[in-house]
Write an enzyme that holds these catalytic residues in place. Structure first.
Site, PDB file in Angstrom:
ATOM      1  CG  ASP A 226       0.887  -1.014  27.077  1.00 46.81           C
ATOM      2  OD1 ASP A 226      -0.349  -1.004  26.995  1.00 46.81           O
ATOM      3  OD2 ASP A 226       1.629  -0.377  26.289  1.00 46.81           O
ATOM      4  CD  GLU A 302      13.933 -11.533  43.422  1.00 43.12           C
ATOM      5  OE1 GLU A 302      13.801 -10.373  43.879  1.00 43.12           O
ATOM      6  OE2 GLU A 302      14.649 -11.800  42.438  1.00 43.12           O
TER       7      GLU A 302
HETATM    8  C1  NOJ Z   1      -2.249  -0.661  24.892  1.00 42.47           C
HETATM    9  C2  NOJ Z   1      -2.929   0.346  25.765  1.00 42.47           C
HETATM   10  O1  NOJ Z   1      -4.061  -0.263  26.339  1.00 42.47           O
HETATM   11  C3  NOJ Z   1      -3.265   1.511  24.878  1.00 42.47           C
HETATM   12  O2  NOJ Z   1      -4.092   2.430  25.526  1.00 42.47           O
HETATM   13  C4  NOJ Z   1      -1.993   2.143  24.408  1.00 42.47           C
HETATM   14  O3  NOJ Z   1      -2.293   3.176  23.509  1.00 42.47           O
HETATM   15  C5  NOJ Z   1      -1.103   1.127  23.703  1.00 42.47           C
HETATM   16  N1  NOJ Z   1      -1.013  -0.097  24.423  1.00 42.47           N
HETATM   17  C6  NOJ Z   1       0.297   1.652  23.537  1.00 42.47           C
HETATM   18  O4  NOJ Z   1       0.942   1.703  24.773  1.00 42.47           O
END
Ligand code: NOJ
Length: 603
Positions: A226, A302
């Site tokens: 993310d 790993e």
């Molecule tokens: C991207 C994620 O896909 C989204 O849903 C989220 O709100 C933001 N990152 C923050 O983590």
């Protein structure tokens, strides 16, 4: 309507088939499961892990290779789980660690790989580290795990810099000291309940290496990372006047001939060469992020060469995104430029070619995606007058998408996507042709962007799936509860209403996925078939010829094509000639041309 078939002008190779050792992720079709909305086993209206496990047969039958699970970890759900309080446990909403193990085991039995979400840019404010940081003094090791700063102004009453949160409002919140006086500020690029971690601190790096190992030891096959471009901030946190957004239309604009911008958003300025101020600020895409991914690459190695990392990074230009998938970093990165394209042959050709070429320079597979849990579903996006491009939420007061046109184009766009070499991502429900829920009442919306930014938020694409037309909550939950209301007319999208119906979107996806596998399209090479027909995209991947008609007019098909699969039924005229309808993609093979006749496609 055109009476004559388009003539083949030239064919032009773009990429060669992938040879050498192929890992599953080089070519995989990966299905995104959004746990809150996939299937609810206990009837509380919230999807859960046992619900997913019970429905994994659907994914195996559909014919995908893997699933990616959005976060199911311990979380107060301030951002639907992208606010993690414990990276090594499952939130009771979704089940237990034993449920996660059972899911992994069942998926592997069915031949499905499992990718889990990793949220390293920020934690939840409920994470023990953040709670400890609030208790601790400025300058303490506890505060050093996050980005705490003194405020500006005489009494520290102004935020440390002028950064804005992606979700709206300032990116800084002020803390209150134990004696009740205002204290330091902390950075949160997203919600106030998502404090950013300090990736300059080795303790943070060590913690995430350990989290990776925790899930690798349990058997996961990869991680979706993310906000992969956000972890490292520019030294000194300098002021920046831009506004960041998750996915901007501009990402489709580079080096292509995009149609005129018709959505009236005048801050989209990049096509005329001006600097796009949104996602290139000092909090994004800093060189230091690459060290993090080299480090993680080594951790995954790993466990064998078949473990993978996929970056969620809203980075442009694509040449910068390619840096995330150099051979000692991540393995894939989402290609949002493709998602943000309009349904426009020339624009898509530009994006596809550029994407393949930049990924080829680093030897990485190109990925393709049309929908996810953050954007308007493509069956609705493509039914708007802008025909894609606009990924902003649609609400009851907005112009409503044309559902029929949107689905028609969505199937066509999907068939184009699945013909492309590399790896493709599907978002749950798109195989049912689900549209966006555009009329959700304000009081049910949970997305934190609604409260912070005053917009409509992303809940419209997160509505629980319809499985059974006649069951309560369309089979999503045994009690009929559903954390977001499903639109009334959704019975027709239910899985059981589509199974066995050859004209259904579900059976269409199955056929497409089977054919993709049979023709090994994921590892194939790409050549353009340049036609003398604007608006019709032609390409070849090995034996397969693909024509995508993005125009509103039907096009006569060349006679040396043997149709295999089309997104809308082909029209047959009384003289026997076949026509590719408007907004339709066709997969075909070439019939051996009669001597003396010009063959269609590459020789
Ligand atoms: C991207 C994620 O896909 C989204 O849903 C989220 O709100 C933001 N990152 C923050 O983590």
């Amino acid at each position: 309507m055109s009476a004559s078939a388009p003539a083949i002008c030239t064919t032009r190779p773009i990429s060669v088939p992938r040879t050498g050792t192929l890992q599953w992720w080089h070519t995989a079709v990966i299905y995104q499961v959004y746990p809150r909305s996939f299937a609810d086993s206990d009837g509380d209206g919230m999807g859960d892990l046992p619900g997913i496990t019970a429905r994994l047969g659907h994914l195996a039958r559909l014919g995908v290779d893997a699933l990616w699970l959005s976060p199911f970890y311990t979380s107060p759900q301030a951002d639907a789980g992208y606010d993690v309080a414990d990276y090594r446990d499952v939130d009771p909403l979704f089940g237990t660690l034993a449920d996660a193990d059972a899911l992994l085991e069942r998926a592997h039995q069915l031949g499905l790989r499992v990718v889990v979400d990793l949220v390293p840019n920020h934690t939840s404010d409920a994470h023990v580290w953040f709670q400890a940081a609030l208790e601790a003094a400025p300058g303490s090791p506890e505060r050093e795990r996050y980005l705490f700063r003194d405020g500006r102004g005489e009494n520290g009453e102004l935020p440390p810099n002028n950064w804005l949160s992606v979700f709206g409002g300032p990116a800084w919140s002020r803390t209150t000291d134990a004696d009740g006086t205002p204290g330091q500020w902390y950075l949160h690029l997203f919600d106030v309940r998502q404090p950013d971690l300090n990736w300059g601190n080795e303790e943070v790096s060590a913690e995430f290496r350990d989290v990776l190992r925790f899930w690798l030891d349990r058997g996961v096959d990869g991680f979706r990372v993310d906000v992969a471009h956000g972890l490292v901030k520019e030294e000194g946190l300098p002021d920046w006047a831009g506004h960041s957004s998750m996915i901007s239309e501009h990402e489709s604009g580079e080096e292509t001939s995009a149609p005129a911008d018709d959505d009236g958003d005048d801050d989209e300025q990049a096509d005329d060469g001006e600097v796009d101020l949104r996602n290139n600020g000092p909090m994004w895409n800093q060189p230091g992020v690459h060290e993090v991914y080299r480090d993680w690459h080594a951790v995954l190695a790993e466990y064998g060469a078949d473990k993978m990392l996929v970056a969620e990074a809203w980075v442009s230009p694509l040449t910068d995104l390619a840096k995330y998938v150099r051979d000692d970093e991540m393995h894939q990165a989402f290609n949002f430029a493709f998602l943000a394209s309009h349904w426009h042959a020339e624009e898509m050709r530009g994006v596809i070619e550029h994407s393949v070429q930049v990924n080829d320079t680093v030897g990485a597979p190109t990925t393709w995606v049309l929908s996810n849990h953050d954007v308007v579903r493509h069956a609705s996006r493509l039914g708007l007058p802008s025909a894609g491009g606009n990924v902003e939420p649609v609400g009851p007061d907005d112009l409503q998408p044309d559902a029929e046109l949107g689905l028609r184009r969505a199937r066509a766009a999907t068939l184009l996507m699945l013909a492309l070499p590399g790896s493709a991502y599907l978002y749950q429900g798109e195989e049912l042709g689900l549209p966006e829920h555009t009329t959700l009442p304000p009081e049910v919306r949970e997305d934190p962007t609604v409260a912070r930014g005053g917009g409509l938020g992303r809940d419209g694409c997160r509505v629980p799936l319809p499985w059974e037309a006649a069951a309560p909550a369309f089979g999503f939950s045994p009690t009929g509860a559903s954390w977001l209301p499903q639109p009334e007319g959704w019975a027709r999208y239910a899985l059981d209403a589509q199974k066995g119906d050859p004209s259904s979107t579900y059976e269409f996806y199955r056929r497409a996925l089977r054919t993709r596998r049979d023709f090994a399209l994921g590892s194939g090479g790409l050549a353009w078939i340049d036609l003398d027909r604007p608006g019709v995209l032609g390409l070849a991947n090995g034996e397969l010829v693909v024509l995508a008609n993005t125009t509103g007019e039907q096009v006569r098909l060349p006679e040396d094509l043997e149709p295999l699969l089309s997104s809308t039924e082909l029209d047959k005229h009384t003289d026997g000639a076949l026509f590719l309808p408007a907004d339709t993609t066709l997969w075909a093979t070439r019939v051996h041309p009669e001597p003396g006749r010009k063959p269609f496609g590459p020789d």
